[in-house]
Design a protein around this motif. Structure first.
Motif: not given
Length: 444
Positions: A71-77
């Motif tokens: 849950x701490x993964x964030x798609x940024x690119x």
């Protein structure tokens, strides 16, 4: 070539191979004293920034699995050669994650073209590499040099120079305590792991022979559109061009070939076989074969019969069978894992009712390893199984016996450097729109 790049020509300790395979499968984490940068995400609430390079179905699916895993993964690119593919992926992911803090891809973090991968990778801590495999060596090398953790799809190259490039980058990745997971997901699948464990405990004895299959009706075809350049057409219809795909013996059948390598505990010393185009012969089918049959011979004496076929309305079969001195193994990509004695008695029958989807398990273990400060290193097994399939392709294309050294040392470069939309693809059609097809007996 250094001996470390030619294991098929020497006897490899099964103990050493199995230890490597177990670690590469995520069965163990290579623990070491990590630099501060490599262990910066041990706290579960720290954000891991994610970039995806290659926004087709597999890349989109891998992003979904990464975001599900932690849950701490964030798609940024995001990066893709084509803007429409990127937009489709972004729309699909937004339906699930658009209202969460796991998706934060502003317009300026969406990159297209042949060089967009660099910009996306630069913004991330972890990268997913899911373009056509011809680009994998370049993308992987850049990610490692930027000190990123990597999930990359199989195969990891389409030619031997690319395999060597990946192996070298993989050594740097391991030296820098970077996690690398390769999408040979059977290594993360419980039925295969359970069977492998029993092989390792000598319950089957020495594997002497086997048969591995990927026979199906084939995959998609993307027809040429009006006003497309040759480069855009080949990039859209990439499965049918060797510089991009490597033929289906590599792009698809690698899964079954990899299982043979893993279970036997060696890489083959030679390959010989046959193949061709009987059914899938149209211009839209580029230059690849629609069937291959290869015999792989291993240093310990095992011979594996490998067959793959893309022909509609024929028998479909995707599985592996191995004959040992004490029993027989039957595995497949669903949940089958059966071991029988020489007399036909069932010694093990895997119950997969509670198994985690192996595509998800890959990411579960990748992100758990990053969080814990461990290292999963799949690169070597991914690269050497890639080379095994390339060796099989070389055998079917030439009609010759190809040994491991010959395959590993090959200087045939399929993927040109510094490509752009104005580049001329390395394969060109003739005046009738047909592409050159490999002919056994006519190729060196």
């Amino acid at each position: 070539m250094d001996n470390q790049d030619n294991p098929g020509k020497k006897n490899i300790s099964r103990k050493d191979f199995c230890r490597t395979a177990a670690f590469a499968a995520g069965g163990g984490l290579l623990m070491s004293s990590l630099p501060i940068g490599a262990s910066a995400f041990a706290a579960g609430n720290d954000t891991l920034k994610l970039a995806v390079v290659g926004c087709g179905g597999r890349g989109t699916g891998a992003v979904n699995q990464a975001l599900t895993a932690d849950s701490g993964v964030q798609l940024v690119a995001m990066a893709d050669a084509f803007r429409d593919r990127l937009d489709e992926s972004y729309t699909n992911l937004s339906r699930r994650y658009g209202d969460t803090n796991q998706m934060n891809v502003p317009e300026e973090h969406k990159f297209t073209g042949f060089d967009g991968f660099r910009h996306a990778i630069d913004l991330a801590d972890v990268v997913i590499l899911a373009t056509p495999p011809g680009f994998r060596p370049q993308h992987f090398e850049y990610a490692v040099d930027q000190n990123k953790h990597v999930f990359m799809e199989k195969p990891v190259a389409t030619d031997a120079p690319g395999v060597r490039q990946v192996l070298e980058a993989g050594r740097r990745a391991q030296a820098n305590n970077l996690n690398v997971v390769v999408g040979l997901q059977r290594h993360y699948q419980n039925n295969y792991r359970e069977v492998f464990d029993r092989i390792d405990r000598n319950q089957i004895g020495k594997i002497q022979s086997g048969q591995v299959y990927w026979n199906s009706g084939g995959v998609w075809v993307r027809e040429r559109e009006p006003d497309q350049t040759e480069m855009e057409y080949q990039m859209r219809n990439w499965y049918y061009f060797n510089w991009l795909c490597g033929d289906h013996i590599l792009e698809q059948h690698i899964h079954n070939i990899d299982v043979a390598n893993w279970f036997i505990g060696e890489y083959p010393e030679s390959a010989q076989g046959m193949g061709g185009r009987q059914v899938r012969t149209g211009k839209d089918h580029g230059q690849i074969y629609d069937h291959h049959f290869v015999e792989f011979t291993y240093p310990g004496g095992a011979v594996i019969a490998s067959q793959c076929r893309h022909q509609p309305n024929t028998m479909s079969r995707v599985d592996e069978v191995f004959q040992g001195t004490k029993g027989t193994i039957h595995t497949d990509g669903s949940d089958r894992g059966i071991i029988t004695s020489l007399h036909g008695n069932v010694l093990y029958d895997h119950d997969g009712s509670n198994d985690t989807n192996p595509y998800q398990q890959e990411h579960n273990e990748l992100f758990a390893s990053i969080r814990s400060g461990g290292v999963i290193s799949d690169t070597e097994i991914g690269a050497r199984s890639t080379l095994t399939a390339i060796m099989g392709r070389m055998a079917t294309y030439t009609g010759q016996v190809i040994d491991w050294d010959e395959a590993m040392n090959s200087e045939e470069v399929l993927v040109p450097d510094n490509l752009s939309w104005d580049s001329t693809p390395p394969v060109q059609p003739d005046e009738n729109g047909n592409y050159p097809v490999p002919m056994p007996g006519q190729m060196g």
